[in-house]
Design a protein around this motif. Structure first.
Motif, PDB file in Angstrom:
ATOM      1  N   GLY A  21       1.015  -1.237  -0.157  1.00 35.07           N
ATOM      2  CA  GLY A  21      -0.160  -0.045   0.141  1.00 35.07           C
ATOM      3  C   GLY A  21       0.843   1.356   0.149  1.00 35.07           C
ATOM      4  N   THR A  49      -3.374   8.044  -7.432  1.00 32.25           N
ATOM      5  CA  THR A  49      -3.158   8.001  -6.009  1.00 32.25           C
ATOM      6  C   THR A  49      -3.042   9.176  -5.366  1.00 32.25           C
ATOM      7  OG1 THR A  49      -0.723   7.616  -6.142  1.00 32.25           O
ATOM      8  CG2 THR A  49      -2.131   5.630  -6.069  1.00 32.25           C
ATOM      9  N   ARG A  96     -10.079  -6.577  -2.823  1.00 33.32           N
ATOM     10  CA  ARG A  96      -9.835  -5.139  -3.313  1.00 33.32           C
ATOM     11  C   ARG A  96     -11.281  -5.091  -4.223  1.00 33.32           C
ATOM     12  NH1 ARG A  96      -5.917  -6.407  -5.845  1.00 33.32           N
ATOM     13  NH2 ARG A  96      -6.931  -6.764  -8.019  1.00 33.32           N
ATOM     14  N   LEU A 173      -7.199   3.024  -1.964  1.00 31.52           N
ATOM     15  CA  LEU A 173      -6.059   2.854  -2.878  1.00 31.52           C
ATOM     16  C   LEU A 173      -5.806   3.922  -4.228  1.00 31.52           C
ATOM     17  CD1 LEU A 173      -6.505  -0.979  -2.820  1.00 31.52           C
ATOM     18  CD2 LEU A 173      -4.611   0.375  -1.543  1.00 31.52           C
TER      19      LEU A 173
END
Length: 244
Positions: A21, A49, A96, A173
């Motif tokens: 991560g 991100t 996820r 994420l």
């Protein structure tokens, strides 16, 4: 001791989830350091991100808040120690998935989800005496007209729309992406995956993150183990003296 602009109680991922991560986001929340991406990294990853990178790798337990006038960060530190100490460690299987337009790791087990929800509920309620009420502009940024009645009720009472019955545990994420962006980011994360991610992630601590100044990146102030131990991050000066 300095006072941070905002405080937040988060779950800091550990083990393989922390390693992947933080590399994925490109920043270490414990130190605040930028983590340089290796050659061959998809050029779109920085954009994917950008939003979660500012907050550091985490799952929200009690959302960011300013300290209520008359309360002290040292007292918040003691309250978080008391909240953590003596709890039983447990594990959470993660998967996820897309959530409200972004990718996240979410819990893939009903019993683990109930345990995590109980921890988040306790954090929201037991630390609320330290929370300053949100300003009108802060409430407006939540676009209350777009929320469900239950979410608006949570926003008005607790300063955040996604707590208690509207809470969904997640480790963010990516930022908000369109369908093609979600698919591309998901494919990239799948390629970076590790067999270790198939085991449940241990939960044995909670963590206080701080926003040192308005608009600054969040950093870890302190990790509070369920066994009573503490470990400092780069933002420890915003809570109290060194860990003990």
């Amino acid at each position: 001791m300095s006072q941070a602009y905002r405080y937040a109680l988060y779950l800091a991922p550990v083990g393989a989830w922390r390693e992947l991560g933080q590399r994925w986001l490109g920043r270490c929340a414990d130190t605040g350091a930028t983590l340089f991406r290796p050659a061959g990294t998809d050029a779109r990853q920085d954009a994917w991100t950008q939003a979660p990178r500012r907050y550091g790798l985490h799952a929200t337990l009690k959302p960011p808040f300013r300290l209520r006038p008359g309360t002290r960060a040292a007292d918040l530190d003691q309250a978080v120690r008391a909240l953590a100490k003596g709890r039983d460690a447990f594990g959470i299987p993660l998967r996820r998935e897309p959530l409200r337009g972004f990718l996240a790791w979410c819990i893939d087990d009903a019993r683990a989800s109930r345990r995590m929800n109980a921890l988040a509920d306790a954090a929201v309620a037991e630390l609320d005496t330290f929370r300053a009420p949100p300003s009108a502009s802060e409430l407006a940024r939540r676009a209350p007209r777009s929320l469900s009645p239950a979410q608006r009720q949570m926003l008005e009472r607790w300063g955040y729309p996604y707590v208690f019955d509207t809470y969904t545990f997640h480790i963010t994420l990516t930022g908000q992406l369109d369908a093609s962006g979600l698919a591309a980011a998901d494919t990239r994360l799948e390629a970076l995956g590790s067999p270790a991610l198939q085991a449940p992630m241990p939960v044995h601590a909670i963590s206080l993150y701080v926003e040192p100044e308005a608009g600054a990146d969040f950093i870890v102030a302190r990790h509070y183990g369920f066994d009573g131990t503490c470990r400092d991050g780069a933002g420890a000066r915003f809570v109290a003296g060194g860990a003990s």
